[in-house]
Design an enzyme around this catalytic site. Sequence first.
Site, PDB file in Angstrom:
ATOM      1  N   ARG A  25     -31.247  19.740  -6.708  1.00 22.06           N
ATOM      2  CA  ARG A  25     -30.177  18.830  -7.126  1.00 22.06           C
ATOM      3  C   ARG A  25     -28.813  19.239  -6.566  1.00 22.06           C
ATOM      4  NH1 ARG A  25     -31.997  15.329 -11.167  1.00 22.06           N
ATOM      5  NH2 ARG A  25     -33.724  16.103 -12.412  1.00 22.06           N
ATOM      6  N   LYS A  83     -35.552   6.528 -15.961  1.00 24.34           N
ATOM      7  CA  LYS A  83     -35.450   7.364 -14.770  1.00 24.34           C
ATOM      8  C   LYS A  83     -34.136   8.125 -14.810  1.00 24.34           C
ATOM      9  CE  LYS A  83     -39.321   6.236 -12.814  1.00 24.34           C
ATOM     10  NZ  LYS A  83     -39.922   5.851 -14.095  1.00 24.34           N
ATOM     11  N   ASP A  84     -34.159   9.318 -14.254  1.00 28.88           N
ATOM     12  CA  ASP A  84     -33.035  10.238 -14.344  1.00 28.88           C
ATOM     13  C   ASP A  84     -31.794   9.700 -13.649  1.00 28.88           C
ATOM     14  OD1 ASP A  84     -31.998  12.787 -15.167  1.00 28.88           O
ATOM     15  OD2 ASP A  84     -32.097  13.388 -13.073  1.00 28.88           O
ATOM     16  N   LYS A  85     -30.634  10.058 -14.165  1.00 31.27           N
ATOM     17  CA  LYS A  85     -29.354   9.658 -13.575  1.00 31.27           C
ATOM     18  C   LYS A  85     -29.036  10.464 -12.325  1.00 31.27           C
ATOM     19  CE  LYS A  85     -24.422   9.297 -14.794  1.00 31.27           C
ATOM     20  NZ  LYS A  85     -23.437   9.441 -15.900  1.00 31.27           N
TER      21      LYS A  85
END
Length: 356
Positions: A25, A83-85
């Site tokens: 990330r 769903k992830d940000k």
Amino acid sequence: MSDPLAPCEVPLFTPQLPGTGGSVRISEEDFRVEELPLYAASGSGRHLYVTVEKWGRTTPDVARELAHALGARERDVGYAGLKDKRAVTLQRFSLPVPPRAPDLVQRAAAASGPGWRVLATALHGNKLRPGHLRGNRFRIVIRGVSPGGLERAERICAELRGRGAANLFGPQRFGQRGDNAALGAAILRRDAAPRDRFLRRLALSALQAELFNRCLAARLRDGLFERAIPGDVLRKRQSGGMFVSEDAAADTDRVRSGEVDPAGPLPGHSLFAARGEAFEREQAVLADAGIDPRSFAVGGGEMEGARRPYRLAPEELRVAPEGSDALVLTFALPKGSYALCVLREVMKSDAPGEVE
């Protein structure tokens, strides 16, 4: 004194193999998630399926803006999962098609907003509901890996392909402070009574997940991850059917071949019950956590019990170099499973648990 229901640490399955280290990330582009549909759109019907790519936005954010852009009510927008940000993600949304909206498909195909855009549209007969997905495909870049990281990752991936990975719940299941399971236990004891029904279900669900993780951790610690024990509930990998093991030795061969997987408890009413040694082990975990299993029928009566495989088989698991000190990891997981299950084994460091 430590909190008896603080999230437990689930042991690694491949502790003997050194990991790559590194970080993920670093950018949203480094973490890509593609929803795998449970079924294809038929091409006709009164619901419009819209495939959206989003980045830096939550699923409810996009659902709200999509509804506004296309003149629908927010509650009528369907999606299969959150769903992830902090990632680039692809997922489907559904909207009802009004009788007199001939240009809806064209408008939807051109729709976009801050951090999202529509990639494809198709008609279908029903609204998308939570759980209407087969799984998720991940493409994750690990940066700053140790020297020899590619070889390390390849050895670990070979183990995971052949033997599977621990199907634990990730930390987001337990809330930002990690105390959702403790609240769930307080609800069962009637020491807490949140008025918010969503918060109540969230806390009880976190408690179920924590108890499952503790059962999983005990199997790993005791060398029972790839074995059947008397009374185990076993789940057939192809059909999802479950049965109770009556011949642990024979069923262990089926576990090791990947035909079946031992399935741990998400305690609640109507739980498919284990027997014998497996039942006793599960009851010991609940007792150690201070949970009376009968309380799920009273304080947590709305929570249905379920079984979740202790082991998952990552599909399409591959690793490749990305520049001088980075790797690209790609794999697909069934719905409800976390990228953390693979990342923590490969990295052997602080892998993120945010993506399901």
